[in-house]
Design a protein around this motif. Structure first.
Motif, PDB file in Angstrom:
ATOM      1  N   GLN A 178       0.818  -1.203   0.000  1.00 35.64           N
ATOM      2  CA  GLN A 178       0.000   0.000   0.000  1.00 35.64           C
ATOM      3  C   GLN A 178       0.856   1.258   0.000  1.00 35.64           C
ATOM      4  O   GLN A 178       0.428   2.318  -0.437  1.00 35.64           O
ATOM      5  CB  GLN A 178      -0.916   0.009   1.223  1.00 35.64           C
ATOM      6  N   GLU A 181       1.452   3.032  -3.343  1.00 38.24           N
ATOM      7  CA  GLU A 181       0.241   3.658  -3.865  1.00 38.24           C
ATOM      8  C   GLU A 181       0.116   5.097  -3.371  1.00 38.24           C
ATOM      9  O   GLU A 181      -0.530   5.934  -3.998  1.00 38.24           O
ATOM     10  CB  GLU A 181      -0.980   2.865  -3.435  1.00 38.24           C
ATOM     11  N   ARG A 234       0.183   2.007  -9.006  1.00 42.97           N
ATOM     12  CA  ARG A 234      -0.590   1.506  -7.874  1.00 42.97           C
ATOM     13  C   ARG A 234      -1.101   0.106  -8.161  1.00 42.97           C
ATOM     14  O   ARG A 234      -1.352  -0.252  -9.305  1.00 42.97           O
ATOM     15  CB  ARG A 234      -1.765   2.431  -7.586  1.00 42.97           C
ATOM     16  N   ASN A 236      -3.979  -1.133  -7.543  1.00 39.35           N
ATOM     17  CA  ASN A 236      -5.328  -1.156  -8.104  1.00 39.35           C
ATOM     18  C   ASN A 236      -5.379  -0.684  -9.551  1.00 39.35           C
ATOM     19  O   ASN A 236      -6.449  -0.630 -10.146  1.00 39.35           O
ATOM     20  CB  ASN A 236      -6.284  -0.324  -7.245  1.00 39.35           C
ATOM     21  N   ASN A 237      -4.210  -0.345 -10.127  1.00 38.93           N
ATOM     22  CA  ASN A 237      -4.136  -0.029 -11.547  1.00 38.93           C
ATOM     23  C   ASN A 237      -3.393  -1.109 -12.329  1.00 38.93           C
ATOM     24  O   ASN A 237      -3.093  -0.932 -13.506  1.00 38.93           O
ATOM     25  CB  ASN A 237      -3.444   1.330 -11.764  1.00 38.93           C
ATOM     26  N   LEU A 269     -12.759  -3.267 -13.948  1.00 39.08           N
ATOM     27  CA  LEU A 269     -12.562  -2.070 -13.129  1.00 39.08           C
ATOM     28  C   LEU A 269     -13.083  -2.269 -11.710  1.00 39.08           C
ATOM     29  O   LEU A 269     -12.472  -1.804 -10.738  1.00 39.08           O
ATOM     30  CB  LEU A 269     -13.257  -0.876 -13.788  1.00 39.08           C
ATOM     31  N   LYS A 270     -14.187  -2.971 -11.577  1.00 37.19           N
ATOM     32  CA  LYS A 270     -14.743  -3.225 -10.255  1.00 37.19           C
ATOM     33  C   LYS A 270     -13.856  -4.169  -9.452  1.00 37.19           C
ATOM     34  O   LYS A 270     -13.623  -3.972  -8.256  1.00 37.19           O
ATOM     35  CB  LYS A 270     -16.154  -3.807 -10.390  1.00 37.19           C
ATOM     36  N   GLN A 271     -13.340  -5.209 -10.114  1.00 38.91           N
ATOM     37  CA  GLN A 271     -12.475  -6.156  -9.417  1.00 38.91           C
ATOM     38  C   GLN A 271     -11.134  -5.529  -9.061  1.00 38.91           C
ATOM     39  O   GLN A 271     -10.517  -5.908  -8.061  1.00 38.91           O
ATOM     40  CB  GLN A 271     -12.249  -7.397 -10.285  1.00 38.91           C
ATOM     41  N   ALA A 272     -10.670  -4.571  -9.863  1.00 41.08           N
ATOM     42  CA  ALA A 272      -9.390  -3.926  -9.572  1.00 41.08           C
ATOM     43  C   ALA A 272      -9.440  -3.145  -8.264  1.00 41.08           C
ATOM     44  O   ALA A 272      -8.432  -3.040  -7.551  1.00 41.08           O
ATOM     45  CB  ALA A 272      -9.001  -2.996 -10.720  1.00 41.08           C
ATOM     46  N   LYS A 273     -10.610  -2.606  -7.924  1.00 41.94           N
ATOM     47  CA  LYS A 273     -10.736  -1.835  -6.689  1.00 41.94           C
ATOM     48  C   LYS A 273     -11.051  -2.712  -5.484  1.00 41.94           C
ATOM     49  O   LYS A 273     -10.960  -2.252  -4.346  1.00 41.94           O
ATOM     50  CB  LYS A 273     -11.843  -0.792  -6.848  1.00 41.94           C
ATOM     51  N   ALA A 274     -11.427  -3.964  -5.718  1.00 42.71           N
ATOM     52  CA  ALA A 274     -11.790  -4.856  -4.610  1.00 42.71           C
ATOM     53  C   ALA A 274     -10.545  -5.388  -3.924  1.00 42.71           C
ATOM     54  O   ALA A 274      -9.487  -5.537  -4.533  1.00 42.71           O
ATOM     55  CB  ALA A 274     -12.649  -6.008  -5.133  1.00 42.71           C
ATOM     56  N   ARG A 275     -10.678  -5.697  -2.658  1.00 42.77           N
ATOM     57  CA  ARG A 275      -9.583  -6.265  -1.881  1.00 42.77           C
ATOM     58  C   ARG A 275      -9.600  -7.786  -1.979  1.00 42.77           C
ATOM     59  O   ARG A 275     -10.617  -8.386  -2.319  1.00 42.77           O
ATOM     60  CB  ARG A 275      -9.680  -5.848  -0.416  1.00 42.77           C
TER      61      ARG A 275
END
Length: 471
Positions: A178, A181, A234, A236-237, A269-275
């Protein structure tokens, strides 16, 4: 595989070579203390009269299987660089198979049967739930993993002079992942740090190309929003894709590349932001185990899963739970890893049920009150030498008893039924586990790492990701 040795007061001594153990038994200087793992007890020596070398027990906790490695470590100083080099000599490799899934299924079945009996079959007034869970509570299936792992750590501490422990504490180093990021690219530039990110991405995206769903192919790291157009490094990217999809996408944004499949782009895009929730759940049990290991009073070295994989691939070792355990933490060289692996499977110690149940949850039949018959108990390790009949031969394995005297023996090759008790000889009492010997597969490498990932292995090793804690 080395033989565990105890002194005449059952204190641990240095493990010895099997040839040395046979010599001690032949000369009458030792007695057999335990069959599996094979342990001898000397009759003419005390621990105070012996020279002990430092032994380290390494653990790789897993959801279904936990790897353990007992090793003798030797630290030397490189005269040119002054760096401390650690060489491990493996003495014993073990793999502990948990029964958490069986516990979960049993509790789920029991809950369903109770709900039906109390709700559908007879009326019971509703009540509010006034039961609270204590702090640090774990589900029984997860608590079992911690308890069985700690039980074997304490067993090995009783049988060998263990002076230090090593544990893979987290599957991924979340805190350090993290950090880039927020701040910058310092962590991204490290070789070990790259392995943390790659392993995290492979786990998060299911080890398949996010664009064409290709599996069992080398995957490369791809930026969802290209760096040439302002995209960052990052986590998430970042995603993983095969070489062909990565080349076709080029420096186009995700929405433009998947213009004909907007649903797919939205899902990515949704899965990229998920933990990664599964990793967090596994990490919770590892933290509980870490606290229990610190309570032993030994020095505990902890490291991340990314470093474990980096060590294993750097040393050219095959993939196995016990090999992963040996590669936990700081490591420069490893010896004697090509040896049989003791596979330990948690079987439990029987059941408290007094009856069998029908599919509706009602009692059917009555079970015997005694758990033993003819001096044997289900789970005992026995050797049966049958001299005549269809079952003639020598059978060694775990026994399942019957009051009729006709036993079943689970051997390494299969189940043998109908062995009379008079042919059976007790080898070792049941302790809640079954044992077998396995070999490490000769295949090496990991699917899911492309050339761009493995090329970093030639760079000098780094030491982040490892820390120590003393209980």
């Amino acid at each position: 595989m080395h033989i565990l040795v105890l002194d005449k007061r059952k204190k641990p001594l240095m493990p010895c070579h099997p040839a040395r153990a046979r010599e001690l038994l032949r000369e009458g200087r030792a007695r057999v203390h335990r069959i599996v793992p094979f342990t001898i007890r000397l009759v003419d020596r005390l621990q105070a009269d012996s020279v002990l070398q430092p032994l380290r027990l390494k653990l790789d906790p897993g959801s279904k299987t936990t790897g353990l490695a007992l090793a003798r470590e030797k630290e030397t100083v490189d005269p040119t660089t002054g760096e401390v080099l650690r060489t491990l000599t493996i003495l014993m490799l073990l793999e502990l198979k948990h029964r958490g899934h069986a516990i979960r299924d049993a509790l789920t079945s029991r809950s369903a049967l109770r709900r039906r009996r109390r709700g559908n079959l007879r009326y019971r007034p509703a009540r509010f739930d006034n039961r609270t869970k204590p702090e640090g509570w774990l589900a029984p299936s997860l608590q079992h993993r911690v308890d069985t792992t700690l039980a074997w750590v304490k067993r090995l501490m009783r049988w060998a002079p263990v002076t230090a422990l090593s544990q893979e504490l987290v599957r991924f180093d979340m805190q350090q992942m993290q950090n880039p990021e927020i701040s910058g690219t310092e962590y991204q530039q490290g070789t070990l740090a790259g392995y943390e990110v790659r392993e995290y991405l492979l786990e998060k995206w299911g080890r398949e190309c996010v664009y064409c769903r290709a599996q069992h192919t080398p995957l490369e790291i791809d930026h969802i929003h290209p760096r040439s157009k302002g995209g960052s490094d990052r986590v998430n990217n970042l995603t993983v894709s095969c070489h062909d999809c990565n080349q076709r996408k080029g420096n186009r944004p995700l929405e433009q590349f998947l213009a004909k499949a907007p649903e797919r782009a939205e899902k990515i895009l949704k899965q990229a932001k998920a933990r990664l929730n599964d990793a967090a759940a596994v990490n919770s049990t590892r933290w509980t185990l870490f606290q229990r290991l610190k309570a032993t009073g030994l020095d505990v070295e902890v490291a991340s899963g990314g470093r474990t994989k980096w060590n294993r691939i750097r040393l050219g070792l095959p993939k196995a739970h016990c090999i992963d355990a040996a590669c936990v933490g700081h490591l420069d060289a490893i010896k004697n890893w090509q040896q049989p692996v003791l596979s330990i499977k948690a079987t439990g110690r029987g059941s408290y049920q007094r009856t069998r149940l029908t599919k509706y949850g009602f009692p059917r039949g009555v079970l015997t009150r005694s758990k033993s018959a003819f001096g044997f108990q289900t789970g005992d390790m026995v050797k049966a030498v049958v001299t005549r009949g269809k079952k003639a031969g020598a059978w060694l394995g775990r026994v399942a008893i019957r009051v009729s005297g006709s036993f079943n023996i689970q051997t390494a090759t299969g189940l043998v039924q109908g062995i009379h008790h008079r042919f059976c000889t007790l080898i070792q009492r049941a302790d809640g586990y079954s044992y077998s010997w396995t070999k490490i597969a000769s295949t090496q490498g990991d699917a899911g790492l492309g050339r761009s990932q493995t090329a970093a292995l030639s760079l000098p090793g780094l030491n982040p990701g490892v820390s120590r804690a003393t209980g």
